[in-house]
Write an enzyme that holds these catalytic residues in place. Structure first.
Site, PDB file in Angstrom:
ATOM      1  N   HIS A  61       0.860  -1.183   0.000  1.00 44.95           N
ATOM      2  CA  HIS A  61       0.000   0.000   0.000  1.00 44.95           C
ATOM      3  C   HIS A  61       0.898   1.236   0.000  1.00 44.95           C
ATOM      4  O   HIS A  61       2.129   1.117  -0.077  1.00 44.95           O
ATOM      5  CB  HIS A  61      -0.943  -0.005   1.205  1.00 44.95           C
ATOM      6  CG  HIS A  61      -0.276   0.000   2.544  1.00 44.95           C
ATOM      7  ND1 HIS A  61       0.544  -1.016   2.988  1.00 44.95           N
ATOM      8  CD2 HIS A  61      -0.295   0.919   3.560  1.00 44.95           C
ATOM      9  CE1 HIS A  61       0.983  -0.744   4.204  1.00 44.95           C
ATOM     10  NE2 HIS A  61       0.497   0.435   4.563  1.00 44.95           N
ATOM     11  N   HIS A  63       1.218   3.926   2.249  1.00 42.04           N
ATOM     12  CA  HIS A  63       1.669   4.674   3.411  1.00 42.04           C
ATOM     13  C   HIS A  63       3.189   4.812   3.337  1.00 42.04           C
ATOM     14  O   HIS A  63       3.888   3.932   2.813  1.00 42.04           O
ATOM     15  CB  HIS A  63       1.247   3.957   4.703  1.00 42.04           C
ATOM     16  CG  HIS A  63      -0.200   4.135   5.013  1.00 42.04           C
ATOM     17  ND1 HIS A  63      -0.892   3.339   5.905  1.00 42.04           N
ATOM     18  CD2 HIS A  63      -1.122   5.033   4.536  1.00 42.04           C
ATOM     19  CE1 HIS A  63      -2.148   3.737   5.990  1.00 42.04           C
ATOM     20  NE2 HIS A  63      -2.311   4.756   5.168  1.00 42.04           N
ATOM     21  N   ASP A  65       5.748   4.489   5.212  1.00 44.73           N
ATOM     22  CA  ASP A  65       6.695   3.494   5.724  1.00 44.73           C
ATOM     23  C   ASP A  65       6.779   2.249   4.842  1.00 44.73           C
ATOM     24  O   ASP A  65       7.576   1.347   5.123  1.00 44.73           O
ATOM     25  CB  ASP A  65       6.355   3.095   7.168  1.00 44.73           C
ATOM     26  CG  ASP A  65       4.943   2.560   7.340  1.00 44.73           C
ATOM     27  OD1 ASP A  65       4.048   3.006   6.604  1.00 44.73           O
ATOM     28  OD2 ASP A  65       4.726   1.703   8.216  1.00 44.73           O
ATOM     29  N   HIS A  66       6.007   2.231   3.752  1.00 44.66           N
ATOM     30  CA  HIS A  66       6.044   1.097   2.835  1.00 44.66           C
ATOM     31  C   HIS A  66       6.459   1.469   1.412  1.00 44.66           C
ATOM     32  O   HIS A  66       6.638   0.574   0.583  1.00 44.66           O
ATOM     33  CB  HIS A  66       4.683   0.401   2.809  1.00 44.66           C
ATOM     34  CG  HIS A  66       4.340  -0.262   4.101  1.00 44.66           C
ATOM     35  ND1 HIS A  66       4.532  -1.605   4.336  1.00 44.66           N
ATOM     36  CD2 HIS A  66       3.846   0.262   5.253  1.00 44.66           C
ATOM     37  CE1 HIS A  66       4.160  -1.892   5.576  1.00 44.66           C
ATOM     38  NE2 HIS A  66       3.751  -0.780   6.147  1.00 44.66           N
ATOM     39  N   HIS A 137      -7.121  -2.749   5.786  1.00 44.24           N
ATOM     40  CA  HIS A 137      -6.340  -1.698   6.420  1.00 44.24           C
ATOM     41  C   HIS A 137      -7.108  -0.384   6.293  1.00 44.24           C
ATOM     42  O   HIS A 137      -8.263  -0.373   5.854  1.00 44.24           O
ATOM     43  CB  HIS A 137      -4.964  -1.622   5.735  1.00 44.24           C
ATOM     44  CG  HIS A 137      -3.953  -0.811   6.463  1.00 44.24           C
ATOM     45  ND1 HIS A 137      -3.853  -0.784   7.837  1.00 44.24           N
ATOM     46  CD2 HIS A 137      -2.974   0.037   6.008  1.00 44.24           C
ATOM     47  CE1 HIS A 137      -2.875   0.015   8.191  1.00 44.24           C
ATOM     48  NE2 HIS A 137      -2.329   0.535   7.109  1.00 44.24           N
ATOM     49  N   HIS A 259       6.835  -6.160  11.484  1.00 41.71           N
ATOM     50  CA  HIS A 259       6.115  -4.879  11.522  1.00 41.71           C
ATOM     51  C   HIS A 259       5.727  -4.504  12.957  1.00 41.71           C
ATOM     52  O   HIS A 259       4.570  -4.241  13.258  1.00 41.71           O
ATOM     53  CB  HIS A 259       4.875  -4.940  10.620  1.00 41.71           C
ATOM     54  CG  HIS A 259       4.371  -3.574  10.219  1.00 41.71           C
ATOM     55  ND1 HIS A 259       3.571  -2.813  11.031  1.00 41.71           N
ATOM     56  CD2 HIS A 259       4.552  -2.840   9.087  1.00 41.71           C
ATOM     57  CE1 HIS A 259       3.265  -1.680  10.420  1.00 41.71           C
ATOM     58  NE2 HIS A 259       3.873  -1.667   9.234  1.00 41.71           N
TER      59      HIS A 259
END
Length: 296
Positions: A61, A63, A65-66, A137, A259
């Protein structure tokens, strides 16, 4: 055989002692990377893997941090001599996200292709058979089921019965079709391959355990300890206990937790919560690596 590594195991923001969550798989010398937060190129290098050999990137996805580490990773790949086309897959919007992120990584020595994936879409790439599936999510998010197939053993009697010339046996055994002859004319039944399922960030959903049924490895987020269940529900994440229940339902051979929340500096203090439910759970740390071999 398939090498699987978690170069980073953190969530939300990196810590001084923990890179952000990502997964690196290597098959026949080619790398597959899942997610790319800040510092991913450093995490992969520290874990001992090559950036120049990455052939496919899967984004769960969008966000930060990804995916926010993508420009630095691509530049590092170029510096390591990568020239082959790179495929980047993700949920709807991946085209625009990659375009925006790569606006600060100009003049790359390789071409980037993007592909939008949804529920039960498939990609075949460098021996990896990838199936995406929807997670739960706070935004559109995908899990990935990764398989390496294994053909049957060479069967000389079958080859002779099918009238296959002996000079074609070795090529057909390698999977090539020649002059109307196909590999199935010289091979026995397909054997069990290698199967890895990756799921983060998400609330528990049945599809995770379904996709991971009899998997060699389920990699699943364990962001929070048991008593933070309210926080997990609010943010669209899971606890270690919830991840362990999914592993138990899937009857996978092994489950790695990853995670972890930045507010969870010592996840090992709560790991027993998962082990009580699924005794084949592993509390991953940055760089955790395993080579998964085909069954004999």
């Amino acid at each position: 055989m398939l090498d699987v590594c978690l170069p980073g195991t953190g969530g939300t923001v990196p810590r001084l002692d923990r890179f952000l969550s990502c997964c690196y798989m290597r098959y026949n010398g080619i790398g597959l990377l899942i997610d790319c937060g800040e510092g991913t190129q450093l995490a992969v290098k520290k874990a001992g893997f090559s950036l120049g050999k990455i052939g496919t990137i899967l984004l769960t996805h969008f966000h930060a941090d990804h995916c926010s580490g993508l420009p630095g990773l691509l530049l590092s790949m170029g510096n390591e001599g990568h020239t082959e086309p790179l495929l980047i897959c993700g949920p709807k919007g991946v085209d625009e996200v990659v375009k925006n992120l790569t606006s600060i990584a100009t003049e790359l020595p390789f071409r980037i292709q993007t592909k939008v994936l949804g529920d039960f879409d498939s990609v075949e790439r460098h021996g990896f058979s990838i199936t995406s599936f929807e997670l739960k999510h706070s935004c559109a998010c995908l899990g990935y089921d990764v398989r390496i197939s294994r053909p049957g053993k060479f069967d000389a009697a079958k080859a002779k019965a099918n009238g296959v010339p002996m000079n074609l046996w070795s090529k057909l055994q390698r999977g090539d079709s020649i002059d109307g002859y196909t590999p199935d004319m010289v091979l026995g039944e397909a054997r069990r391959g290698i199967h890895v399922t990756f799921a983060t960030d998400t609330r528990p959903c049945d599809m995770i355990s379904t996709m991971a049924t009899d998997a060699d490895l389920l990699i699943c987020e364990g962001m929070f300890e048991r008593d933070k269940i309210a926080r997990a529900k609010e943010s669209g994440h899971m606890t270690m206990v919830e991840a362990a229940k999914l592993a138990r339902e899937s009857d996978c051979r092994e489950m790695w937790l990853t995670h972890y929340s930045p507010a969870l500096p010592e996840p090992e203090l709560h790991f027993h919560e998962a082990l009580e439910i699924f005794d084949r759970a592993v509390l991953s740390v940055d760089g955790h690596t395993k080579t998964i071999r085909f069954d004999d």
